[in-house]
Design a protein around this motif. Structure first.
Motif, PDB file in Angstrom:
ATOM      1  N   ALA A 227      -5.081 -15.144  -2.060  1.00 49.86           N
ATOM      2  CA  ALA A 227      -5.457 -13.731  -1.987  1.00 49.86           C
ATOM      3  C   ALA A 227      -4.557 -12.841  -0.999  1.00 49.86           C
ATOM      4  O   ALA A 227      -3.944 -11.947  -1.253  1.00 49.86           O
ATOM      5  CB  ALA A 227      -6.866 -13.418  -1.123  1.00 49.86           C
ATOM      6  N   ALA A 228      -4.082 -13.725   0.092  1.00 45.81           N
ATOM      7  CA  ALA A 228      -3.035 -13.091   1.017  1.00 45.81           C
ATOM      8  C   ALA A 228      -1.680 -12.869   0.257  1.00 45.81           C
ATOM      9  O   ALA A 228      -0.968 -12.082   0.407  1.00 45.81           O
ATOM     10  CB  ALA A 228      -2.654 -14.012   2.346  1.00 45.81           C
ATOM     11  N   ALA A 229      -1.426 -13.805  -0.511  1.00 42.01           N
ATOM     12  CA  ALA A 229      -0.061 -13.920  -1.249  1.00 42.01           C
ATOM     13  C   ALA A 229       0.050 -12.767  -2.444  1.00 42.01           C
ATOM     14  O   ALA A 229       0.911 -11.968  -2.505  1.00 42.01           O
ATOM     15  CB  ALA A 229       0.091 -15.469  -2.053  1.00 42.01           C
ATOM     16  N   VAL A 230      -1.229 -12.458  -2.823  1.00 36.91           N
ATOM     17  CA  VAL A 230      -1.399 -11.146  -3.804  1.00 36.91           C
ATOM     18  C   VAL A 230      -1.074  -9.934  -3.114  1.00 36.91           C
ATOM     19  O   VAL A 230      -0.178  -9.134  -3.231  1.00 36.91           O
ATOM     20  CB  VAL A 230      -2.508 -11.248  -4.683  1.00 36.91           C
ATOM     21  N   ILE A 231      -1.593  -9.813  -1.775  1.00 39.67           N
ATOM     22  CA  ILE A 231      -1.371  -8.657  -1.011  1.00 39.67           C
ATOM     23  C   ILE A 231      -0.140  -8.526  -0.517  1.00 39.67           C
ATOM     24  O   ILE A 231       0.534  -7.506  -0.388  1.00 39.67           O
ATOM     25  CB  ILE A 231      -2.561  -8.667   0.177  1.00 39.67           C
ATOM     26  N   GLU A 232       0.542  -9.473   0.187  1.00 41.01           N
ATOM     27  CA  GLU A 232       1.735  -9.551   0.587  1.00 41.01           C
ATOM     28  C   GLU A 232       2.808  -8.974  -0.607  1.00 41.01           C
ATOM     29  O   GLU A 232       3.711  -8.064  -0.563  1.00 41.01           O
ATOM     30  CB  GLU A 232       2.356 -10.881   1.011  1.00 41.01           C
ATOM     31  N   GLU A 233       2.610  -9.368  -1.951  1.00 45.75           N
ATOM     32  CA  GLU A 233       3.655  -9.331  -2.798  1.00 45.75           C
ATOM     33  C   GLU A 233       3.568  -7.946  -3.588  1.00 45.75           C
ATOM     34  O   GLU A 233       4.262  -7.164  -3.494  1.00 45.75           O
ATOM     35  CB  GLU A 233       3.200 -10.219  -4.203  1.00 45.75           C
ATOM     36  N   VAL A 234       2.022  -7.407  -3.330  1.00 44.98           N
ATOM     37  CA  VAL A 234       1.882  -5.833  -3.785  1.00 44.98           C
ATOM     38  C   VAL A 234       2.515  -4.873  -2.525  1.00 44.98           C
ATOM     39  O   VAL A 234       3.324  -4.122  -2.937  1.00 44.98           O
ATOM     40  CB  VAL A 234       0.290  -5.648  -3.876  1.00 44.98           C
TER      41      VAL A 234
END
Length: 476
Positions: A227-234
């Motif tokens: 989940a953190a990886a998705v938010i970072e990418e966004v």
């Protein structure tokens, strides 16, 4: 029975309503309007700010959905790319609306609590004994009130670093942030937990140059790493700069900005220049000046008030609820702890709070909602677990709204198929987590979840499909 409640946040006012419903004589003492930090300074204001950021995002992306702002002849013809940059933020108007929303909500709560027969007192309360509360009113008069039961629900306050004292002009914590009237040109957000990530995402959507300082390898360190990886990418796709494995170690204020010194684990340091700084480095339980230790109440780390499953402290007549207990600092948790405290104190049947069934959400864009155990927690508890993850890239409703960032992840016990936990990263994940929260709370199986109807097309269809895929993996 006479009950005195110290603090008017969700833990306090929900407890007052329950106690009054059961015939108790209730006095609620609060230093500010009812709703506390949650309504006046924290949860309601921050989420209202995020709604404005969402509106900004819709305006910027509407042209891709075939919706374009009408143009007068004076506007002239604009290239298609310019249509995404026409939206502007009136931060003063946003903040005025947020303040009005908080005050209106606080007033509504006050009317509801007063109508239930609760005596509401504005002032400062402290324990002068195990069953006595001293109230200092705003006019400096002091009143001593006997109490059969006392509930402490005084919330928390932002943690402030030695060099980060807020000045309400250039340097802020989340409490003072709503004094801003002009959008920061460059904003440094120190702290990449839930609060820091939410504000960083909102101000980036408004058009500020946002730098997010994270002490870990990944933002949202307490959340699912995927989940953190998705938010970072966004975040980075939208222009935010993330400074990983860095801590703020010093700060200098100037007449036209601030400089924040950040340090790396190897000792390297650098200065970040900014127009404004926002520190989101945690909350501290607000337990000082309450007379707790004199009344025999044991305190924990940073002044937290430890409680058992029914919100009782080590002193049988004194209960505590919400942030002051130092557990999960969520309005929903505070409300449940307050209700449980009153039910128990008044002799009603009450089940101890099950921490593994608490649902939580971080209101970034997309949102991150969780409930129950992670796969790692289940394995640590020696519970055999199977996990299935389904991206929203194939969901038709997600495609319509351009909400394809994110996924639905469900953990179930191998063998029985009982849902142990879940994580949803999506637009409106705060709503999508609910069926999974029901499943965890009631110990439902993925088969039961998969056989329930969902709407087509809908984002919730992916929740059902994830359960169905996991059901297949478990051989159900």
């Amino acid at each position: 029975m006479h009950i005195v409640i110290i603090g008017g946040g969700p833990g306090g006012y929900e407890a007052a309503l329950v106690a009054a419903e059961h015939g108790a004589d209730v006095t609620l003492v609060s230093r500010e309007g009812l709703g506390g930090n949650s309504v006046l300074w924290d949860c309601v204001p921050s989420k209202a700010l995020i709604v404005s950021a969402e509106a900004m995002g819709w305006l910027q992306s509407a042209h891709r959905l075939g919706v374009r702002a009408s143009r007068t002849e004076a506007d002239g013809a604009q290239p298609e790319a310019d249509l995404a940059t026409r939206a502007e933020i009136d931060l003063a108007a946003v903040m005025d609306r947020i303040r009005a929303l908080g005050e209106d909500q606080s007033a509504d709560i006050g009317k509801k609590v007063a109508a239930a027969g609760v005596r509401i007192v504005t002032g400062h309360a402290r324990l002068s004994g195990r069953q006595t509360v001293e109230i200092e009113h705003d006019d400096a008069d002091t009143e001593v009130v006997p109490a059969d039961v006392v509930l402490v629900a005084t919330g928390s306050r932002p943690r402030i670093l030695p060099f980060s004292q807020p000045d309400r002009e250039r340097v802020f914590t989340a409490r003072e942030l709503f004094d801003l009237r002009v959008l920061p040109e460059r904003l440094v957000v120190v702290g990449s937990g839930a609060t820091g990530a939410e504000y960083a995402g909102a101000f980036a959507a408004f058009g500020a140059d946002v730098h997010l300082v994270s002490s870990r390898d990944q933002i949202l360190p307490s959340e699912d790493p995927d989940a953190a990886a998705v938010i970072e990418e966004v975040f980075e796709r939208r222009g935010m700069t993330i400074h990983r494995r860095r801590r703020a170690v010093d700060m200098e204020r100037g007449s036209d900005g601030v400089r924040i010194k950040i340090g790396a684990p190897d000792g390297a340091q650098e200065w970040l220049e900014a127009s404004h700084a926002l520190y989101c480095v945690g909350q501290v339980p607000a337990s000082e000046r309450l007379g707790l230790q004199a009344a025999g109440v044991q305190l924990g780390e940073r002044g937290a008030v430890p409680v058992d499953g029914v919100s009782r402290t080590n002193v049988p007549t004194i209960y505590a609820a919400g942030d002051v207990t130092g557990r999960m600092m969520l309005a929903s948790v505070a409300a449940m702890q307050g209700r449980n405290a009153m039910w128990h104190a008044l002799g009603q049947a009450v089940a101890p709070l099950r921490w593994e069934s608490v649902a939580a959400c971080i209101f970034t864009d997309p949102e991150v909602a969780t409930v129950g155990m992670t796969a790692e927690e289940a394995e640590t508890a020696q519970m055999p677990v199977e996990t299935t993850t389904l991206a929203f890239t194939g969901n038709p409703r997600a495609k319509m709204g351009e909400w394809t960032d994110g996924f639905c992840k469900v953990h179930a016990m191998a063998g029985s198929g009982t849902v142990l936990g879940a994580c949803v990263v999506a637009a409106r994940a705060s709503d999508l987590i609910h069926p999974l929260s029901v499943a965890v709370h009631n110990r439902l199986t993925v088969s039961q979840l998969a056989h329930a109807f969902s709407i087509y097309p809908s984002m919730s269809g992916s929740v059902q499909e994830t359960a169905r895929l996991l059901m297949g993996r478990l051989g159900e």
